[in-house]
Write a protein that holds these residues in place. Sequence first.
Motif, PDB file in Angstrom:
ATOM      1  N   SER A  83      14.601 137.910 103.630  1.00 36.14           N
ATOM      2  CA  SER A  83      13.875 136.824 104.271  1.00 36.14           C
ATOM      3  C   SER A  83      14.887 135.783 104.723  1.00 36.14           C
ATOM      4  CB  SER A  83      12.849 136.192 103.320  1.00 36.14           C
ATOM      5  OG  SER A  83      13.489 135.598 102.205  1.00 36.14           O
ATOM      6  N   ILE A  84      14.453 134.888 105.625  1.00 33.18           N
ATOM      7  CA  ILE A  84      15.352 133.887 106.191  1.00 33.18           C
ATOM      8  C   ILE A  84      14.687 132.520 106.118  1.00 33.18           C
ATOM      9  CG2 ILE A  84      16.678 133.175 108.206  1.00 33.18           C
ATOM     10  CD1 ILE A  84      16.291 136.129 109.183  1.00 33.18           C
ATOM     11  N   TYR A  85      15.322 131.614 105.366  1.00 29.76           N
ATOM     12  CA  TYR A  85      14.838 130.240 105.324  1.00 29.76           C
ATOM     13  C   TYR A  85      15.577 129.450 106.401  1.00 29.76           C
ATOM     14  CZ  TYR A  85      13.730 125.559 103.761  1.00 29.76           C
ATOM     15  OH  TYR A  85      13.293 124.262 103.715  1.00 29.76           O
ATOM     16  N   PRO A  86      14.848 128.768 107.316  1.00 25.05           N
ATOM     17  CA  PRO A  86      15.492 128.081 108.448  1.00 25.05           C
ATOM     18  C   PRO A  86      16.257 126.835 108.023  1.00 25.05           C
ATOM     19  CG  PRO A  86      13.130 127.664 108.458  1.00 25.05           C
ATOM     20  CD  PRO A  86      13.380 128.669 107.366  1.00 25.05           C
ATOM     21  N   ALA A  87      17.560 126.995 107.747  1.00 23.69           N
ATOM     22  CA  ALA A  87      18.369 125.871 107.270  1.00 23.69           C
ATOM     23  C   ALA A  87      19.679 125.740 108.029  1.00 23.69           C
ATOM     24  CB  ALA A  87      18.665 126.042 105.779  1.00 23.69           C
ATOM     25  N   GLY A  88      19.756 126.346 109.228  1.00 21.01           N
ATOM     26  CA  GLY A  88      21.014 126.309 109.961  1.00 21.01           C
ATOM     27  C   GLY A  88      20.900 125.601 111.289  1.00 21.01           C
ATOM     28  N   GLY A 139      10.419 135.495 112.607  1.00 24.32           N
ATOM     29  CA  GLY A 139       9.581 135.836 111.460  1.00 24.32           C
ATOM     30  C   GLY A 139       8.495 134.828 111.155  1.00 24.32           C
ATOM     31  N   GLY A 140       8.501 133.680 111.843  1.00 26.93           N
ATOM     32  CA  GLY A 140       7.477 132.667 111.599  1.00 26.93           C
ATOM     33  C   GLY A 140       7.554 132.049 110.217  1.00 26.93           C
ATOM     34  N   PHE A 179       7.320 128.514 101.575  1.00 23.72           N
ATOM     35  CA  PHE A 179       8.173 129.653 101.903  1.00 23.72           C
ATOM     36  C   PHE A 179       8.257 130.627 100.730  1.00 23.72           C
ATOM     37  CE2 PHE A 179      12.182 131.890 101.917  1.00 23.72           C
ATOM     38  CZ  PHE A 179      12.379 132.268 103.234  1.00 23.72           C
ATOM     39  N   ALA A 180       8.550 130.114  99.536  1.00 25.86           N
ATOM     40  CA  ALA A 180       8.706 130.979  98.363  1.00 25.86           C
ATOM     41  C   ALA A 180       7.417 131.744  98.062  1.00 25.86           C
ATOM     42  CB  ALA A 180       9.126 130.144  97.154  1.00 25.86           C
ATOM     43  N   ARG A 181       6.291 131.061  98.132  1.00 25.54           N
ATOM     44  CA  ARG A 181       5.012 131.743  97.870  1.00 25.54           C
ATOM     45  C   ARG A 181       4.758 132.825  98.913  1.00 25.54           C
ATOM     46  NH1 ARG A 181       3.179 126.381  96.928  1.00 25.54           N
ATOM     47  NH2 ARG A 181       2.270 126.350  99.029  1.00 25.54           N
ATOM     48  N   GLY A 185      20.796 150.847 115.256  1.00 22.12           N
ATOM     49  CA  GLY A 185      20.867 151.649 114.044  1.00 22.12           C
ATOM     50  C   GLY A 185      19.654 152.548 113.853  1.00 22.12           C
ATOM     51  N   ASP A 186      19.845 153.606 113.064  1.00 20.23           N
ATOM     52  CA  ASP A 186      18.754 154.548 112.786  1.00 20.23           C
ATOM     53  C   ASP A 186      17.818 154.045 111.698  1.00 20.23           C
ATOM     54  OD1 ASP A 186      19.748 156.390 114.635  1.00 20.23           O
ATOM     55  OD2 ASP A 186      21.110 157.261 113.154  1.00 20.23           O
ATOM     56  N   GLU A 187      18.353 153.270 110.746  1.00 20.83           N
ATOM     57  CA  GLU A 187      17.562 152.815 109.606  1.00 20.83           C
ATOM     58  C   GLU A 187      17.299 151.317 109.702  1.00 20.83           C
ATOM     59  OE1 GLU A 187      16.207 154.595 107.212  1.00 20.83           O
ATOM     60  OE2 GLU A 187      16.989 156.471 108.050  1.00 20.83           O
ATOM     61  N   PRO A 188      16.045 150.912 109.702  1.00 18.14           N
ATOM     62  CA  PRO A 188      15.760 149.473 109.782  1.00 18.14           C
ATOM     63  C   PRO A 188      15.957 148.766 108.452  1.00 18.14           C
ATOM     64  CG  PRO A 188      13.708 150.678 109.552  1.00 18.14           C
ATOM     65  CD  PRO A 188      14.809 151.723 109.650  1.00 18.14           C
ATOM     66  N   LEU A 189      16.285 147.488 108.510  1.00 19.32           N
ATOM     67  CA  LEU A 189      16.184 146.623 107.338  1.00 19.32           C
ATOM     68  C   LEU A 189      14.729 146.187 107.214  1.00 19.32           C
ATOM     69  CD1 LEU A 189      19.364 144.403 107.751  1.00 19.32           C
ATOM     70  CD2 LEU A 189      19.108 146.565 106.519  1.00 19.32           C
ATOM     71  N   ILE A 190      14.324 145.849 106.008  1.00 15.31           N
ATOM     72  CA  ILE A 190      12.938 145.479 105.779  1.00 15.31           C
ATOM     73  C   ILE A 190      12.846 144.006 105.395  1.00 15.31           C
ATOM     74  CG2 ILE A 190      10.824 145.982 104.507  1.00 15.31           C
ATOM     75  CD1 ILE A 190      11.807 148.252 106.332  1.00 15.31           C
ATOM     76  N   PHE A 191      12.095 143.249 106.186  1.00 11.84           N
ATOM     77  CA  PHE A 191      11.907 141.826 105.949  1.00 11.84           C
ATOM     78  C   PHE A 191      10.495 141.564 105.432  1.00 11.84           C
ATOM     79  CE2 PHE A 191      15.630 141.722 108.489  1.00 11.84           C
ATOM     80  CZ  PHE A 191      16.247 140.511 108.282  1.00 11.84           C
ATOM     81  N   ARG A 192      10.381 140.533 104.584  1.00 14.08           N
ATOM     82  CA  ARG A 192       9.057 140.099 104.139  1.00 14.08           C
ATOM     83  C   ARG A 192       8.596 138.929 104.991  1.00 14.08           C
ATOM     84  NH1 ARG A 192       9.246 139.894  97.521  1.00 14.08           N
ATOM     85  NH2 ARG A 192      10.296 141.869  97.177  1.00 14.08           N
TER      86      ARG A 192
END
Length: 284
Positions: A80-85, A94-95, A103-105, A277-284
């Motif tokens: 997951s990505i927390y918008p802090a940059g 990812g909304g 965010f954590a919940r 890439g052939d294999e995706p990363l999985i995001f929540r």
Amino acid sequence: MGEVVQLFSNPSAGRSSRRAVAALARAFEACGARVLLSESTTAPPRIADEATHVCVAAGDGTVRHVAGAVARSRRAVTLSIYPAGTINLLAREGGYPRDPEQFARQVLRAKVRRPHYPVTIGDGHFFACAGVGPDSLAVARVSGRLKRAIGRSAYAIASLELLFDWRRERIELEAGERKLSCEAFYVAKGRYYAGRWSFAREARVHEPLLHVVALRTARRRDYLRFVATLVTGRDVSRLANVVAFTCTTLRASAAAPLPIQADGDVVGTLPVTLTVGDEPLIFR
């Protein structure tokens, strides 16, 4: 067994970002997770053996380093990505909310998993966008100290400086049987570029495709017309000077070692090959 969240941050971030990371760590712990605090530096990040989830609380450059480490590790961890940059294209994609508790919940209770196909570029990866041309030349000019002081405005200053020192080079693109000569090109993996704008409206991170937009010529007026079309929300592919197409592998070369920007950072010079890439990363 509870969640173990490895929380990555950028050690060069400002005080407000460090406070946001601390608040996010407390929010994860309040939801029952164990938090491993880590920093992404110039060295390749290491994904902890006990981590079940990796969260990046930083900009797209740090996300690129950490997500690339996950891709190389082939670990079955979610991200997951927390918008802090400075710019957070992938967090926008990812909304993700900015409130740490929300965010954590949202992340820890997420039922849906979202695939994201990374793109190899040289010996690394990118996840949002890449390109060669006036924008990469501007990114190469950006001062790290100025970027830390004024954020994304540093890119605008570098772009203005570039107008007085304009450079044009021929670039050769190859994608399967397609061959194209241009002076600038952009590659989208996701929808967003440099903020809320999009030069490839159909691009989606969950599809294993590259969306390419090439400028046949990149004179000042060509580039300014391209930028004006982009920021006013019109379709850049309709410009007479633009060629747009999709592919899974793109090779770019030039007589000069032009800088390549990927997810907001210069990552190398031409020639380069980009491959989904052939294999995706999985995001929540």
